[in-house]
Structure formats: C-alpha cells, structure tokens
Design a protein around this motif. Structure first.
Motif, short mmCIF file in Angstrom:
data_model
loop_
_atom_site.label_atom_id
_atom_site.label_comp_id
_atom_site.label_asym_id
_atom_site.label_seq_id
_atom_site.Cartn_x
_atom_site.Cartn_y
_atom_site.Cartn_z
N UNK A 66 7.51 91.20 -13.33
CA UNK A 66 7.75 89.88 -12.43
C UNK A 66 9.18 90.28 -11.48
N UNK A 67 9.08 90.64 -10.37
CA UNK A 67 9.99 90.42 -9.37
C UNK A 67 10.14 89.48 -8.55
N UNK A 68 10.35 88.20 -9.20
CA UNK A 68 10.51 86.90 -8.29
C UNK A 68 12.03 86.56 -8.46
N UNK A 69 12.18 85.57 -7.70
CA UNK A 69 13.69 84.97 -7.69
C UNK A 69 13.56 83.67 -8.41
N UNK A 70 14.55 83.52 -9.48
CA UNK A 70 14.62 82.33 -10.19
C UNK A 70 14.92 81.25 -9.59
N UNK A 71 14.01 80.28 -9.89
CA UNK A 71 14.51 78.81 -9.05
C UNK A 71 15.66 78.26 -9.83
N UNK A 72 16.58 78.12 -9.03
CA UNK A 72 18.09 77.58 -9.34
C UNK A 72 18.48 76.80 -8.05
N UNK A 73 19.38 76.03 -8.76
CA UNK A 73 20.27 75.04 -7.61
C UNK A 73 21.03 76.07 -6.44
N UNK A 74 21.86 77.17 -7.04
CA UNK A 74 22.29 78.02 -6.25
C UNK A 74 21.58 78.95 -5.53
N UNK A 75 20.32 79.14 -5.91
CA UNK A 75 19.56 80.07 -5.17
C UNK A 75 18.62 79.16 -4.03
N UNK A 76 18.69 77.92 -4.14
CA UNK A 76 17.98 76.75 -3.14
C UNK A 76 19.12 77.02 -2.05
N UNK A 77 20.47 76.69 -2.50
CA UNK A 77 21.53 76.34 -1.39
C UNK A 77 21.54 77.81 -0.73
N UNK A 78 21.56 78.86 -1.47
CA UNK A 78 21.60 80.34 -0.53
C UNK A 78 20.27 80.30 0.38
N UNK A 79 19.10 79.99 0.00
CA UNK A 79 18.06 80.17 0.88
C UNK A 79 18.31 79.17 2.26
N UNK A 80 18.80 77.79 1.79
CA UNK A 80 19.16 77.02 3.00
C UNK A 80 20.39 77.21 3.60
N UNK A 81 21.18 78.39 3.39
CA UNK A 81 22.41 78.71 3.95
C UNK A 81 23.65 77.59 3.83
N UNK A 82 23.28 76.99 2.32
CA UNK A 82 24.48 76.16 2.38
C UNK A 82 24.74 74.83 3.31
N UNK A 83 23.59 74.50 3.63
CA UNK A 83 23.37 73.43 5.01
C UNK A 83 22.18 72.19 4.42
N UNK A 84 22.58 71.18 4.65
CA UNK A 84 21.71 69.92 4.62
C UNK A 84 20.65 70.24 5.75
N UNK A 85 19.30 70.20 5.06
CA UNK A 85 18.15 70.48 5.85
C UNK A 85 17.80 69.33 6.78
N UNK A 86 18.62 68.25 6.66
CA UNK A 86 18.32 66.92 7.43
C UNK A 86 19.31 66.93 8.75
N UNK A 87 20.65 66.82 8.31
CA UNK A 87 21.68 66.80 9.13
C UNK A 87 22.46 68.08 9.63
N UNK A 88 22.43 69.16 8.67
CA UNK A 88 23.35 70.19 9.05
C UNK A 88 24.72 70.08 8.35
N UNK A 89 25.00 69.19 7.54
CA UNK A 89 26.44 69.18 6.93
C UNK A 89 26.35 70.13 5.88
N UNK A 90 27.74 70.64 5.45
CA UNK A 90 27.92 71.61 4.77
C UNK A 90 28.61 70.90 3.42
N UNK A 91 29.11 69.80 3.15
CA UNK A 91 29.66 69.30 2.19
C UNK A 91 28.83 68.25 1.47
N UNK A 92 29.46 67.95 0.10
CA UNK A 92 28.79 66.80 -0.76
C UNK A 92 27.20 67.15 -0.92
N UNK A 93 26.98 68.57 -0.91
CA UNK A 93 25.57 68.89 -1.17
C UNK A 93 24.71 68.80 -2.33
#
Length: 180
Positions: A66-93
């Motif tokens: 299995x060469x998958x990526x573990x579903x984790x909070x940090x990996x979701x943040x990495x995938x989304x470039x550390x930005x809110x996917x609604x408004x683009x904010x980078x704090x209080x995520x």
C-alpha cells in the motif's frame, strides 16, 4: 542539513524521502547506489569528502502493498496549501466536512477540506452550495508520487525525472524506467 533525499526502489520508482545522513549511510554500507548528487555541496569528515546525495536507488526491491498517503490533519493542510478553501485565510485553520457528518458525510480525502474557524462556523451544518460558500478547490486524494512531488516541502531539480509522472521516452534508461 535539513535537506532531503529521494529514495528510489530497485526499479527506479519513487519510494520515499529520507534525511541526508540516512541516505549517506545506505550508500556507504552498499545497500544503495548514488543516482544523483548535489552539484555544489559535499559531506566532509576530517580527512575525506563525499558527494552529498540527492537521489539514491536501493539495491533490493522493497515491496509495498500500500503506497497511499495517510489521511491526517497535517496532510489535508498540506494538500490545501495551508489555506481556507472558502476564503483563502491562512490563520485559525481547522478541518471541515464538505458534506456534514450529520448528513452522512464521511471522514475521507474527498470530503475533508481546510477551513478557517470563521468559515467553518458560518457554513455550519450546510453544504457549500446551501451556505453559498463555493470551494476554491474540490477535495481530492493525492497519489503517492504527487504527494512526494508537491507536498514534501521542496523538490530538488534532480528529483523531477523520477516524480514528474510524465510518460515520455527520453532514451535514458533510468529516466524511462522512472516514468513508466
């Protein structure tokens, strides 16, 4: 020495990323070959200098079922470039379920997205359409090679032939094997 080294399997497929000391040790113990080295840096001891590894290839094939990526909070943040996917904010995520759990939404790559606390609270128990808050990027599950290429921090120039995902034939056996 915060840089990383791309580790290739015996068949030149991208396997993982490791530290420079670990990569050097694998090469020094003859468990791996040096495929690419840093052009302007070297590892030094008191009496010797060695090439700084950038890409190494293991001598033995490592089977990973299995060469998958573990579903984790940090990996979701990495995938989304550390930005809110609604408004683009980078704090209080925080994480948001696109389809709320109360409506049967699953905790999965395709249903989790990064949201700031303000947008998450505003969206509440609604879908993005109902809340009139369109997502900037639809959630997706990254592939292993995509994760290595895009989310591991920096990608060395020497890694590109092995993690580019292109199917072009170059005439170079190593590059051709890496992209097939």
């Amino acid at each position: 020495m915060g840089r990383k080294v791309l580790v290739l399997n015996q068949d030149y497929s991208a396997l993982t990323i490791c530290s420079i000391p670990k990569a050097f040790l694998l090469v020094y113990l003859k468990k791996a070959d040096l495929v690419s080295e840093s052009a302007n840096e070297q590892l030094r001891t008191i009496s010797k200098s060695f090439p700084m590894p950038s890409v190494i290839r293991l001598h033995r094939y490592v089977y990973l079922p299995y060469k998958g990526i573990m579903l984790s909070r940090q990996n979701i943040f990495k995938r989304d470039s550390g930005r809110c996917q609604y408004c683009g904010a980078t704090e209080d995520l925080t994480l948001d379920h696109v389809i709320p759990k109360s409506r049967g939404g699953k905790t999965s790559w395709d249903n989790l997205t990064t949201a700031c606390k303000r947008c998450n609270s505003k969206k509440g128990d609604l879908t993005p359409e109902e809340a009139k808050m369109p997502l900037k990027v639809k959630p997706y599950k990254p592939s292993f090679v995509m994760f290595l290429r895009d989310f591991s921090g920096t990608v060395e120039e020497s890694w590109i032939p092995f993690v580019s995902g292109k199917k072009e034939k170059t005439g170079d056996l190593a590059s051709d094997l890496a992209t097939n």
